[in-house]
Structures are given as structure tokens and as C-alpha cells.
Design an enzyme around this catalytic site. Structure first.
Site, PDB file in Angstrom:
ATOM      1  CB  CYS A   1       1.306 -14.632 -10.380  1.00 48.97           C
ATOM      2  SG  CYS A   1      -0.240 -13.951  -9.771  1.00 48.97           S
TER       3      CYS A   1
ATOM      4  CB  CYS B   1      -0.205  -8.831 -16.439  1.00 44.31           C
ATOM      5  SG  CYS B   1       0.640  -9.735 -15.141  1.00 44.31           S
TER       6      CYS B   1
ATOM      7  CB  THR C   1      -5.054   0.944   6.701  1.00 39.80           C
ATOM      8  OG1 THR C   1      -4.339   0.869   5.474  1.00 39.80           O
ATOM      9  CG2 THR C   1      -4.490  -0.080   7.657  1.00 39.80           C
TER      10      THR C   1
ATOM     11  CB  CYS D   1      -1.760  -7.274  -8.594  1.00 36.46           C
ATOM     12  SG  CYS D   1      -2.081  -7.498 -10.345  1.00 36.46           S
TER      13      CYS D   1
ATOM     14  NE  ARG E   1      -3.807  -7.505  -3.092  1.00 27.42           N
ATOM     15  CZ  ARG E   1      -5.068  -7.796  -3.416  1.00 27.42           C
ATOM     16  NH1 ARG E   1      -5.542  -7.473  -4.579  1.00 27.42           N
ATOM     17  NH2 ARG E   1      -5.849  -8.421  -2.561  1.00 27.42           N
TER      18      ARG E   1
ATOM     19  CB  CYS F   1      -5.513 -11.239 -14.850  1.00 24.15           C
ATOM     20  SG  CYS F   1      -5.203 -12.233 -13.394  1.00 24.15           S
TER      21      CYS F   1
ATOM     22  CB  SER G   1      -0.886  -0.019   1.253  1.00 20.25           C
ATOM     23  OG  SER G   1      -1.769   1.075   1.245  1.00 20.25           O
TER      24      SER G   1
END
Lengths: 272, 598
Positions: free
Chosen positions: B567, B538, B370, B570, B334, B573, B87
């Protein structure tokens, strides 16, 4: 004729918590070492050693009494011990050093292991550990321990067969020319290798039920002082730097230009 | 039956494949016949992020009130707690103050850098113009942290207080009772090879049977997706919309370091139709977090979030920041949810509930989620404890009290104030309309409007993608190290890896079906209509459409290659693929990125 009573074998597996192999390491800003604020896990060679110990027990069944794992490290190393317990070890020893202390050197580790082995009331018959740790690549601990104990040693092992009745182990080692077969009298120090073509073994996963069971297995906590060993480093690291960045190559148009560039770089020709 | 020696002579490099167990004699794994170890717990939480851990810690705190011990288990697919957490981040300590009032007294807490200023800049190709920002974005009293470190710290606290946290084990599926309610979670299988056959090291996943199951997987969680569909939790809410956040952490030259400075940017490199913006947060220890969020409702399939981020760094403002003696030390990405209040689904289902970003509580104006995630976890814990204290109740735990409590809490008013801002960007005026409306609503009205903009057409981000023929390919500049690099060089900084010989965890699957025809259709539609969007979108280089005349599942001489080892989890896709036929499933636990400082 009854077979002579065989003393059951005790296996000791020293393991090390090292930086995880998939992490991209960086030199720390002070240039004293690498940034250790990254993921750590069990040294892959030591994983193979733990797996081999468990497989020896699976092959010999009742002839093996116990598999004990030991690590010398900060409090977080306890997690590495738990993984080994989950893979099949019975008990663990954690020689705890403070977070701020530097990583012990191979000689310090070997002396600590010697003190620990001498402490084991039931003795130790096989010590099996990884051939080197992937953070320092020293490859010395097993050999130093064998020297200190006066025991036989078989390093870079790719196959291990233990014969408890005759108290020997037949071990195949990897050497430059190929493979060497040794027969060693117990007690023996074995260091495990990671062979490309045929792995000594493929370590099993520590499954979640086993991890949960491992929480109940005993972990003995000690300090180096309690063992009477001084593990202060004898080597001083002066500086750690990254290797020089690769400078790009250049293309030359013809042979004359090539000769000119070679001269620039300081290469001179000599008539044969 | 072929012998090993015959095979070895015919196929090169077979030695590496065969190892110690013969591949030919492996059996296909059949999930219906497998026996699983089962363990009974009181509460099972999927995901050791801020929400999941806050739930666990709160539950243990309530033990004393309840007068009985609660067994709380938290499953985490990352190798360590914090490995999959990424984050910005500037966090509002409101929830932390409630959860751990004495957090400041702990000597290892990571909130060491206060936010000292808060500015907004509008970027053009060469200029950066200071502009006013909505009052919600003032950061007085907030802290700049690495959320990965913060989460790892919470994980230690949870373990100290007696929570069983199991990193390296993913929540792979739901265990249902006969009447269809949720009875617990099963973890992933280990030791399956690429074809789904059982290797020597095979172990089936185990089941955690829990009276209350809480899903804290973060944005677009895989189990959350299944549960939302099964229990139709979105029947009264809008679809969730997302953004993709790409981030780097740099150790900057000391002359460029201004600890506590918080800057948000809008404008360049994004065009006026694309929602998004950048950030610069000066963290502790000489580190700076920079990144770019792009709304996944972008229409142009030629857009590459990674390349937009890389070219943003060449803007004079960023180039100066990153000049001198600077080193890039981290990269990651992410998805985050942007739907706000209107997209929050029904939070409870028989036997459990959704907490944190799995439900979706990000305050888009503050760009913070958060505090809401943690508070939602705490409220869920309180409702769960109440449900568990009714010893005599049979049937699945009823978590409806959690939703009531949340709607009466500051989380709801926090989201209510900004509910119209994101949706105001969905007009033909693009960001101009959004900025004008948001300016008025946030500065003057503070959300006190009688109207709430809804996504009546229920358009998802995938549906807002338009066909490629309407756009021209974007000419991204080539990378110029050290400021910008190619994608794979950045990817090594994530530390991501997955054990090679396991089933590919990214499935080409629609409505539960997987077959060659579907893969062909995927390649056909994505290449002919959307110019191979996944390959551009991606941020980890997982998807490639490569030339292959002979592939059985290809179309027009091309096939889809999925490099699942790259990968970084995140979820872009699964969210954005226009044909909506990629389903993200959990790989073997312990794989994926190894974030520590993002």
C-alpha cells in the site's frame, strides 16, 4: 561469607546511521557513490545490538550500571541516537562529522572507539555492535577494535550469556559448520548476527512515551579531533557503477543451434 | 495443547513464525480494557504535511503575542516528514510569504526553480496541439518543487522553532469526552500480530489530550472521514470528489531538459468522457516531474489509471522527452480533491477543526492546493491561539472563528473564482462541454456568475461507476521497458513496506461491521458487476481477486486477497470501490512509502 564486591558492568553500543533497508538505491550521476538523499535509519544489525544490551541488563538486573550508545556521523545521526535511547540506552555520545565529510572507514571508527573507551573513567566491560553495516558490508569494525584494544572478541554472536561474578561471557557464534561456543574473559567485543532460523532477538519498538523520555537523556557531543583521532579515509573510491543489466536469454530450437551459439560465445569443446 | 516440536513436524516453515515467543499463548488485544499513557498538550495536529506544519509554525509564532508557551505536537504516520507527501508540484508562494517572509534568506530552501513558462497541449494518439489555457494557469511568480522535499524543509523549521514532531506515529483514532466532543488523539498500537493478538513487543498507543485537535491528513483522511460522519459536517455541502494522481520523476537527457517549463496536457490517452490530464514540470537539477491525474468519477470499471499513465509515456511528445540518456528515479500516487468550494464541509467541530486537503481546498483550474492548505493552517492556528488564550473557558474549544476567517480570506475568493469549472465537466458532453464552458467562465467571466453548479444528486465518485457490461475491456499495450514497466517494478521505487506481521490495515468493513458474509458479498458484487475494479484501479497492486475453490470468504471460486504491504496510502480504494466496503485505516506508523523527491 560475603560475596566479593563486583564492579558494575558498563556496556558500550556503537551504532551507525545507514540507508534504510527498504529503499531502492541508485548510483549518483557522478558515479562516485549512491544517492544519499533517501531515508536513513539505524543499521538493522546495530538495532539487534542495542536490543541485546537492553536484554542483558534485564537479565542481570543490578549488575549492569549503564548502557551508552555512540555514533560517528553527521548531525542527522542524532536521530538514530534518540531511537537507541528510546529503546533503553541511558546516555549517548555523538562524534559529529560535517555533512560533506565522507563516511568514516572501519579502521577510523575502531580508532575513535578506542579513544572513547580509554576516556571512560569507569571503564567499559562489554562492547556490543552489529557484525556489519548494510551500506558498506565491511564487517571489520568489531574485529579491528578488538585488535587495537587487545581484548577478546566473539563475532557473529547468536546467543550471549554474561556472568558478572566470574567476569566471563559465554557466547555462541555462527560459523560455517554450525555453532561454536566460546567463553570470553571480560572485557569483550561482541558483534551481533541476524540469524534466519532463530533471531538473536527481535528488537523492541521505540514507543512514543519512550521517545519523549529519551529527549531528556544526555547526549555528549565530541569531534574526532577532540579525541585525537584522524579519521580521514585511506581508501579512494574510484568509481561506482550498477551491475550490468541482465540481458535476456534466448531459446534454441535444437542441439545444433546450441552448439553454434556456444561457439559464438567462445566456448570450444575438447575431447576427453 | 500442541507442543512446539509436534507443530514443527506437521507444518513446514513454522520456525520462522514462532521466533522467540509462542504464538499459541498470545492474547487477543481488547481495546476496551487497555491502559494508555496519556499526555496533555495544548494543540495536537494529525499530519505533518504543508497544512499541518504551517499550523504548527504559526502557533509557535503566536506564542510571543499570547505571552505564554504552547505545547504543540504533530503526529505523522510516515517514517520521516515528507515520506508520504506527493504532488506535481508548482506552488504559489503566497502563503509561504505570509508565514515566513524571509524564507528566501534561508540557505537551504527548496524553491530553487522558478516556473518560466506555462503551456497547454491537447494530445491525440500521435499529435500534440498547443491550445490556450485558462489565465489561472499562468505560473508567473511560482516555483516548481518536490513537495516531499518542501515539506521536509518545513518540518525542520517547525522543529527549530520548538514544535514536537513525531514521525513514525500515526493518528489512529479520536479521544472523545463524555459529552461527545473531541478531547484528543490516540496513536496506533504496535506489536499486534496478523490476527490482532499481542506479541512480546506489544505497546498500546498513547493518548494526546489536547484542548484543540487539528486534522491535517490530506485528501480523504481516515480520522477526517470519521469526524465528518460523526458531526455531520457535510450537511450543507456537496460530497467531496477526487482525482488520482500518478507521478514519476525522471532524470532526462540534457538535450531534453528545459528548466522551469510547465506543460499540462488533455485528451489522449483518456476518452472524452473521462476527466483528467497530464503534466510535465521541469524541476531543478536536471529532473522532470511527469504525471497523469484521472478524475475518480470515471464510469468505466475496466479503466486502469496505472496503465493509462504508462501508455501516455509512449506518446511521441513524452517519448521524445524521455529519450536518450534518461533514468526513472521515482514513482508514486495519491488522491487529490476536486470538489472545490461546493464540497468544503463545515470546518470546525467541538474541540477542533479540519485544515488543508482534509477539508479540501484544491483550486482545480490552477491545479494547486498547497497555498490554500498552508493558509488554512495559519488561520486555524490564529483561531486556536485565540481559543486557548481564554484561560477561564471550560468545555471544548470553539473553532468557529476559523471558518469565519477562512471565508473572509483570499482562499475563499481563490476557490470562488473557479467554482463552476470542474462541475461543468459533468454533462453528457464530457470534456468538450467542460472545455467550452470553462473557456468562457475563466477567460471572460472569471467566475463572476450568479449561478453555482451543485451536485444536487449528491453522487459520489463510487456511485458514478457504471456496471462493466456497458463497456468493453480496454486493451492496454504491454509494457515496454525502459519507458514503461509493469506495476511491481514501478512500486519498488516508492520504497514502500509495512512490517509483515501486523493486522491488515485495509478493512472490508461497512457501517462498522466486518464479517465473512460481507467479504463474500464484496467479491460477488465486485466481480459480477464491476469486473474486479479494485484490481485494476489500485496503483500499488494491493488488491487481487484470485481463484480459490476452498476459501470460506470467497464467491464462485474466487476470493479477495489484500497485499497490504504494497500500500502507498493513496486512499483510492476507500474512495472508489463501488460497494463502498473498504475502509482505509492506519497501519503501524513508519510504514508506507518513503518518498523523497516526489
Amino acid at each position: 561469607m560475603r560475596p566479593s564486591a563486583v564492579r558494575l558492568l558498563n556496556i558500550l553500543v556503537p551504532i551507525k546511521r545507514a540507508v534504510d533497508y527498504a529503499v531502492k538505491i541508485r548510483v549518483n550521476p557522478e558515479q562516485t557513490g549512491i544517492d544519499l538523499n533517501v531515508k536513513h535509519s539505524m543499521n538493522p544489525f546495530d538495532e539487534i545490538a542495542v536490543e541485546e544490551a537492553v536484554r542483558i541488563r534485564e537479565r542481570l538486573k543490578d549488575a549492569v550500571k549503564s548502557i551508552k550508545v555512540v555514533t560517528i556521523g553527521p548531525p542527522k545521526s542524532a536521530e538514530t541516537l534518540r531511537t537507541a535511547l528510546a529503546m533503553g540506552a541511558d546516555s549517548a555520545v555523538h562524534v559529529e562529522i560535517p555533512d560533506s565529510a565522507p563516511s568514516p572507514e572501519p579502521l577510523g571508527v575502531a580508532k575513535t572507539l578506542k579513544a572513547l573507551i580509554e576516556r571512560q573513567k569507569e571503564g567499559v566491560d562489554i562492547v556490543i555492535l552489529g557484525k556489519q553495516a548494510i551500506d558498506d558490508d565491511a564487517g571489520q569494525t568489531g574485529q579491528m577494535l578488538a585488535g587495537l584494544m587487545g581484548w577478546s572478541q566473539a563475532t557473529f554472536a547468536s546467543k550471549v550469556e554474561v556472568n558478572p561474578e566470574q567476569k566471563v561471557a559465554n557466547i555462541t557464534r555462527e560459523i560455517d559448520g554450525g555453532l561454536e561456543e566460546l567463553r570470553c574473559k571480560l572485557p569483550v567485543i561482541i558483534t551481533t548476527d541476524l540469524r534466519q532460523v532463530q533471531l538473536l532477538n527481535e528488537p523492541r519498538y521505540a514507543s512514543l512515551p519512550n521517545i519523549m523520555k529519551a529527549k531528556k537523556k544526555p547526549v555528549e557531543k565530541l569531534t574526532a579531533a577532540e579525541l585525537g583521532v584522524d579519521i580521514t579515509p585511506r581508501l579512494e573510491t574510484i568509481k561506482v557503477t550498477e551491475p550490468p543489466k541482465r540481458v535476456g536469454g534466448g531459446k534454441v530450437a535444437n542441439v545444433d543451434e546450441l552448439l553454434a551459439k556456444l561457439k559464438e560465445a567462445g566456448f570450444t569443446g575438447k575431447r576427453a | 495443547m500442541l507442543t512446539r516440536t509436534v507443530l514443527r513436524s506437521r507444518i513446514p516453515n513454522l520456525n520462522r513464525l514462532l521466533h522467540s515467543s509462542s504464538r499459541i499463548s498470545r492474547q487477543l488485544f481488547d481495546p476496551s480494557t487497555v491502559e494508555r499513557v496519556s499526555e496533555d498538550v495544548d494543540v495536537c495536529i494529525v499530519g505533518a504535511g504543508p497544512a499541518g506544519l504551517s499550523t504548527a509554525i504559526r502557533l509557535k509564532q503566536l506564542e510571543q503575542k499570547l505571552g505564554k508557551e504552547l505545547r504543540v505536537v504533530v503526529l505523522e504516520k510516515g517514517a520521516e516528514v515528507g515520506s508520504h507527501t506527493l504532488s506535481g508540484a508548482v506552488i504559489e508562494p503566497r502563503a509561504l510569504d505570509e508565514l515566513l517572509p524571509d524564507w528566501a534568506l534561508r540557505d537551504d530552501h527548496p524553491l530553487t526553480q522558478s516556473a518560466t513558462s506555462s503551456r497547454m497541449r491537447f494530445l491525440t494518439k500521435s499529435l500534440s496541439i498547443p491550445i490556450p489555457h485558462p489565465p489561472q494557469m499562468s505560473n508567473h511568480g511560482n516555483y516548481i518543487v518536490s513537495l516531499s522535499r518542501f515539506t521536509a524543509w518545513l518540518g525542520n523549521i517547525a522543529e527549530e522553532i520548538g514544535v514536537e514532531v513525531y514521525p513514525g506515529f500515526a493518528g489512529a483514532g479520536v479521544v472523545y469526552t463524555d459529552d461527545g466532543s473531541v478531547a484528543g488523539i490516540r496513536t496506533n498500537e504496535v506489536g499486534l500480530d496478523r490476527l490482532g493478538c499481542m506479541k512480546e513487543s506489544f505497546e498500546p498507543g498513547m493518548e494526546f489530550r489536547a484542548r484543540v485537535t487539528l486534522i491535517a491528513e490530506g485528501a480523504h483522511g481516515s480520522i477526517a472521514k470519521e469526524l465528518i460522519q460523526k458531526f455531520d459536517l457535510r450537511r450543507n455541502s456537496d460530497p467531496q470528489t477526487y482525482g488520482i494522481g500518478l507521478k514519476e520523476v525522471w532524470r532526462v537527457d540534457p538535450t531534453q531538459y528545459r528548466p522551469g517549463e510547465v506543460v499540462h496536457t488533455m485528451g489522449w490517452p483518456l476518452d472524452f468522457r473521462t476527466y483528467g490530464g497530464g503534466w510535465v514540470y521541469h524541476m531543478a537539477d536536471g529532473l522532470v516531474s511527469i504525471g497523469l491525474v484521472i478524475g475518480l468519477d470515471y464510469a468505466n470499471p475496466y479503466l486502469s489509471p496505472y496503465k493509462e499513465f504508462q501508455r501516455m509515456k509512449h506518446h511521441p511528445y513524452f517519448a521524445e522527452l524521455l529519450s536518450g540518456n534518461s533514468t526513472r528515479i521515482a514513482y508514486g500516487g495519491r488522491s487529490l480533491n476536486e470538489g472545490g468550494l461546493q464540497s468544503v464541509p463545515q470546518l470546525y467541530f467541538p474541540g477542533g477543526a479540519l485544515v488543508g486537503c482534509s477539508a479540501g481546498f484544491v483550486n482545480v483550474a490552477k491545479i494547486k492546493g498547497t497555498h490554500n492548505a498552508m493558509k488554512s493552517g495559519m488561520l486555524a492556528a490564529e483561531a486556536a491561539a485565540a481559543a486557548l488564550s481564554q484561560e477561564s473557558s471550560s468545555g471544548p474549544a470553539d473553532m468557529s472563528q476559523y471558518e469565519t476567517a477562512l471565508k473572509n480570506s483570499w482562499v475563499w475568493s481563490d476557490l470562488n473564482e473557479v467554482r463552476n469549472l470542474r462541475e461543468s465537466f459533468h454533462t453528457p458532453l464530457g470534456i468538450w462541454g467542460g472545455i467550452m464552458y470553462s473557456g468562457v467562465d475563466s477567460l471572460l467571466l472569471k467566475g463572476r456568475t450568479p449561478w453555482t453548479f451543485r451536485n444536487r444528486a449528491r453522487l459520489t465518485d463510487a456511485q458514478r461507476t457504471q456496471p462493466a457490461y456497458r463497456f468493453r475491456p480496454i486493451n492496454y499495450p504491454p509494457s515496454q521497458p525502459p519507458l514503461s514497466t509493469d506495476l511491481l517494478t514501478s512500486l519498488t521505487l516508492t520504497g514502500t513496506n509495512h512490517a509483515e506481521d501486523q493486522p491488515v490495515h485495509l478493512r472490508v468493513r461497512k457501517d462498522g461491521n466486518e464479517n465473512t458474509a460481507l467479504r463474500k458479498l464484496h467479491v460477488q458484487r465486485n466481480l459480477s458487476e464491476y469486473a474486479g475494479l479494485l484490481q485494476r484501479a489500485c496503483p500499488a497492486g494491493v488488491y487481487e481477486y484470485v481463484e480459490d475453490e476452498t476459501a470460506a470468504d470467497g464467491w464462485n471460486g474466487h476470493k479477495l486477497v489484500i497485499n497490504s504491504q504494497n500500500c502507498i496510502h493513496c486512499k483510492l480504494c476507500d474512495i472508489k470501490v463501488p460497494t463502498q466496503d473498504i475502509t482505509w485505516t492506519v497501519p503501524e506508523g513508519g510504514g508506507g512509502p518513503k518518498y523523497t523527491i516526489v
